[in-house]
Design a protein around this motif. Structure first.
Motif, PDB file in Angstrom:
ATOM      1  N   LEU A  38       0.790  -1.187   0.035  1.00  0.00           N
ATOM      2  CA  LEU A  38      -0.061   0.098  -0.062  1.00  0.00           C
ATOM      3  C   LEU A  38       0.813   1.135  -0.014  1.00  0.00           C
ATOM      4  CD1 LEU A  38      -2.870   1.389   0.044  1.00  0.00           C
ATOM      5  CD2 LEU A  38      -2.516   1.181   2.660  1.00  0.00           C
ATOM      6  N   ALA A  39       0.690   2.227  -0.875  1.00  0.00           N
ATOM      7  CA  ALA A  39       1.198   3.486  -1.068  1.00  0.00           C
ATOM      8  C   ALA A  39       0.159   4.511  -0.753  1.00  0.00           C
ATOM      9  CB  ALA A  39       1.948   3.716  -2.260  1.00  0.00           C
ATOM     10  N   LEU A  40       0.467   5.656  -0.048  1.00  0.00           N
ATOM     11  CA  LEU A  40      -0.491   6.781   0.004  1.00  0.00           C
ATOM     12  C   LEU A  40       0.179   7.699  -0.551  1.00  0.00           C
ATOM     13  CD1 LEU A  40      -2.644   8.321   1.598  1.00  0.00           C
ATOM     14  CD2 LEU A  40      -1.247   8.442   3.695  1.00  0.00           C
ATOM     15  N   ASP A  41      -0.577   8.538  -1.571  1.00  0.00           N
ATOM     16  CA  ASP A  41      -0.070   9.718  -2.102  1.00  0.00           C
ATOM     17  C   ASP A  41      -0.885  10.903  -1.777  1.00  0.00           C
ATOM     18  OD1 ASP A  41       1.346  11.283  -3.927  1.00  0.00           O
ATOM     19  OD2 ASP A  41      -0.162  11.002  -5.655  1.00  0.00           O
ATOM     20  N   GLU A  58       0.555  -2.907  -4.949  1.00  0.00           N
ATOM     21  CA  GLU A  58      -0.497  -3.258  -5.185  1.00  0.00           C
ATOM     22  C   GLU A  58      -1.867  -2.470  -4.905  1.00  0.00           C
ATOM     23  OE1 GLU A  58      -0.854  -6.777  -2.561  1.00  0.00           O
ATOM     24  OE2 GLU A  58       1.359  -7.388  -3.049  1.00  0.00           O
ATOM     25  N   HIS A  59      -1.738  -1.637  -3.977  1.00  0.00           N
ATOM     26  CA  HIS A  59      -2.893  -0.619  -3.673  1.00  0.00           C
ATOM     27  C   HIS A  59      -2.231   0.735  -3.583  1.00  0.00           C
ATOM     28  CE1 HIS A  59      -5.649  -3.945  -3.500  1.00  0.00           C
ATOM     29  NE2 HIS A  59      -4.723  -4.611  -2.702  1.00  0.00           N
ATOM     30  N   VAL A  60      -2.911   1.759  -4.168  1.00  0.00           N
ATOM     31  CA  VAL A  60      -2.818   3.204  -3.801  1.00  0.00           C
ATOM     32  C   VAL A  60      -3.897   3.920  -3.230  1.00  0.00           C
ATOM     33  CG1 VAL A  60      -1.745   5.322  -4.821  1.00  0.00           C
ATOM     34  CG2 VAL A  60      -0.826   3.215  -5.564  1.00  0.00           C
ATOM     35  N   VAL A  61      -3.772   4.569  -2.350  1.00  0.00           N
ATOM     36  CA  VAL A  61      -4.881   5.574  -1.804  1.00  0.00           C
ATOM     37  C   VAL A  61      -4.210   6.827  -1.992  1.00  0.00           C
ATOM     38  CG1 VAL A  61      -5.963   6.428   0.201  1.00  0.00           C
ATOM     39  CG2 VAL A  61      -5.624   4.164  -0.170  1.00  0.00           C
ATOM     40  N   ALA A  62      -5.090   7.721  -2.886  1.00  0.00           N
ATOM     41  CA  ALA A  62      -4.751   8.773  -3.225  1.00  0.00           C
ATOM     42  C   ALA A  62      -5.581  10.003  -2.548  1.00  0.00           C
ATOM     43  CB  ALA A  62      -4.378   9.238  -4.712  1.00  0.00           C
ATOM     44  N   THR A  63      -5.102  11.102  -1.852  1.00  0.00           N
ATOM     45  CA  THR A  63      -6.104  12.088  -1.311  1.00  0.00           C
ATOM     46  C   THR A  63      -5.393  13.208  -1.799  1.00  0.00           C
ATOM     47  OG1 THR A  63      -4.749  12.253   0.538  1.00  0.00           O
ATOM     48  CG2 THR A  63      -6.405  10.439   0.684  1.00  0.00           C
ATOM     49  N   ASP A  64      -6.715  14.181  -1.822  1.00  0.00           N
ATOM     50  CA  ASP A  64      -6.527  15.744  -1.964  1.00  0.00           C
ATOM     51  C   ASP A  64      -7.735  16.280  -1.268  1.00  0.00           C
ATOM     52  OD1 ASP A  64      -4.450  17.438  -4.070  1.00  0.00           O
ATOM     53  OD2 ASP A  64      -6.359  18.411  -3.561  1.00  0.00           O
ATOM     54  N   ALA A  65      -7.364  17.477  -0.616  1.00  0.00           N
ATOM     55  CA  ALA A  65      -8.315  18.354  -0.117  1.00  0.00           C
ATOM     56  C   ALA A  65      -9.481  19.118  -1.299  1.00  0.00           C
ATOM     57  CB  ALA A  65      -7.757  19.189   0.778  1.00  0.00           C
ATOM     58  N   SER A  66      -8.862  19.251  -2.252  1.00  0.00           N
ATOM     59  CA  SER A  66      -9.666  19.689  -3.249  1.00  0.00           C
ATOM     60  C   SER A  66     -10.532  18.809  -4.029  1.00  0.00           C
ATOM     61  CB  SER A  66      -8.689  20.502  -4.312  1.00  0.00           C
ATOM     62  OG  SER A  66      -9.489  20.802  -5.321  1.00  0.00           O
ATOM     63  N   ALA A  67     -11.897  19.092  -3.901  1.00  0.00           N
ATOM     64  CA  ALA A  67     -12.826  18.194  -4.710  1.00  0.00           C
ATOM     65  C   ALA A  67     -12.752  18.375  -6.045  1.00  0.00           C
ATOM     66  CB  ALA A  67     -14.326  18.538  -4.020  1.00  0.00           C
ATOM     67  N   THR A 100       3.650   9.628  -0.134  1.00  0.00           N
ATOM     68  CA  THR A 100       4.424  10.472  -0.906  1.00  0.00           C
ATOM     69  C   THR A 100       3.632  11.667  -0.832  1.00  0.00           C
ATOM     70  OG1 THR A 100       3.102   9.535  -2.929  1.00  0.00           O
ATOM     71  CG2 THR A 100       5.297   8.777  -2.605  1.00  0.00           C
ATOM     72  N   VAL A 101       4.408  13.069  -0.950  1.00  0.00           N
ATOM     73  CA  VAL A 101       3.823  14.258  -1.094  1.00  0.00           C
ATOM     74  C   VAL A 101       4.302  14.856  -2.418  1.00  0.00           C
ATOM     75  CG1 VAL A 101       3.022  16.274  -0.042  1.00  0.00           C
ATOM     76  CG2 VAL A 101       3.521  14.398   1.345  1.00  0.00           C
ATOM     77  N   ALA A 102       3.799  15.101  -3.449  1.00  0.00           N
ATOM     78  CA  ALA A 102       4.515  15.322  -4.672  1.00  0.00           C
ATOM     79  C   ALA A 102       4.178  16.803  -4.970  1.00  0.00           C
ATOM     80  CB  ALA A 102       4.400  14.589  -5.712  1.00  0.00           C
ATOM     81  N   GLN A 103       5.088  17.927  -5.112  1.00  0.00           N
ATOM     82  CA  GLN A 103       4.633  19.336  -5.473  1.00  0.00           C
ATOM     83  C   GLN A 103       3.700  19.916  -4.436  1.00  0.00           C
ATOM     84  OE1 GLN A 103       6.838  20.128  -7.215  1.00  0.00           O
ATOM     85  NE2 GLN A 103       6.476  22.224  -8.241  1.00  0.00           N
ATOM     86  N   ALA A 104       3.715  19.409  -3.169  1.00  0.00           N
ATOM     87  CA  ALA A 104       2.564  20.044  -2.444  1.00  0.00           C
ATOM     88  C   ALA A 104       3.218  20.235  -0.732  1.00  0.00           C
ATOM     89  CB  ALA A 104       1.379  19.046  -2.583  1.00  0.00           C
ATOM     90  N   ALA A 105       4.138  19.665  -0.436  1.00  0.00           N
ATOM     91  CA  ALA A 105       4.398  19.868   0.686  1.00  0.00           C
ATOM     92  C   ALA A 105       4.649  21.216   1.412  1.00  0.00           C
ATOM     93  CB  ALA A 105       5.930  19.036   1.222  1.00  0.00           C
ATOM     94  N   HIS A 106       5.201  22.198   0.543  1.00  0.00           N
ATOM     95  CA  HIS A 106       5.004  23.582   0.915  1.00  0.00           C
ATOM     96  C   HIS A 106       4.061  24.313   1.478  1.00  0.00           C
ATOM     97  CE1 HIS A 106       4.761  23.145  -3.605  1.00  0.00           C
ATOM     98  NE2 HIS A 106       4.616  24.445  -3.363  1.00  0.00           N
TER      99      HIS A 106
END
Length: 248
Positions: A38-41, A58-67, A100-106
């Protein structure tokens, strides 16, 4: 939890014009992770990295605060998208091999993010903060046009957090033992419309437009087109990648 939303209004453009990460990045992260279940993006945007992670996990969960961003994601059978702050994944404890946090940690509240990462991480899991810096074009005249637009025209309109991108995240709080990563870059062969579409996704371009209208942006685009050469020409665009990777 409130978040700094600079991108919801251009989510469709973000999906269409943001560059794709190299496969070597995913390979390096997957090889460092203790397992590949499992990876969490976090702060996934429209899933540019999420779908690549699914090639190795095998599985990726991807979250974003923007609908709005989630409404424009790249679908994949092994990726589950959800609207959630990066700092509140809602995943079970000790369940994740890679975060992972790509182009967003800042943009994020890092202490809250790190608390959630420690909660969801399996022993030895990897956390990677990923950013790509200022682009460069393989033609000196075109690159000069781009750097003037980025640094001079847009300079006053970049959010203060942009400095973290420019310094490769080196000054961000990162309280995890470092894991060495290879030197990587994003390289794309783009036409003029690709490059213009990408610059239209920049938060500073939207701030400039709000302040002064479209005039300065259109002037840049006209200069870029006049310098480009043949309308159907393609140019090599390169962004250096910076990673802060650590073992949780």
């Amino acid at each position: 939890m409130r978040f700094k939303d600079h991108f919801s209004t251009q989510a469709a453009g973000y999906a269409a014009h943001r560059p794709t990460y190299p496969g070597a990045l995913v390979d390096a992260l997957a090889d460092a992770a203790p397992a590949r279940a499992l990876a969490l993006d976090c702060a996934c945007g429209t899933g540019q990295l999420s779908v690549l992670l699914a090639d190795r996990f095998e599985h990726v969960v991807a979250t974003d605060a923007s609908a709005a961003q989630i409404a424009h994601v790249r679908p994949h059978a092994r990726v589950v998208y959800s609207v959630a702050p990066a700092e509140q994944s809602n995943l079970p404890a000790a369940s994740v091999d890679l975060v992972t946090v790509a182009q967003a940690a800042h943009w994020l509240e890092l202490p809250a993010l790190y608390a959630d990462v420690r909660r969801v991480a399996r022993p030895g899991a990897i956390l990677a903060l990923i950013t790509y810096g200022v682009l460069h074009i393989d033609d000196a005249a075109l690159d000069a046009v781009m750097q003037r637009f980025y640094g001079e025209t847009l300079g006053p309109y970049w959010p203060p957090e942009r400095r973290h991108v420019e310094d490769g995240y080196r000054t961000l709080l990162f309280p995890f033992p470092a894991v060495a990563m290879p030197e990587l870059a994003i390289t794309q062969s783009w036409g003029l419309s690709d490059l213009i579409g990408y610059t239209e996704t920049w938060s500073a371009a939207r701030a400039l437009e709000t302040a002064l209208g479209r005039g300065p942006i259109l002037a840049f685009q006209e200069t870029l087109a006049a310098t480009w050469g043949a309308p159907d020409a393609r140019r090599t665009i390169r962004w250096p990648l910076s990673l802060r990777a650590g073992r949780v």
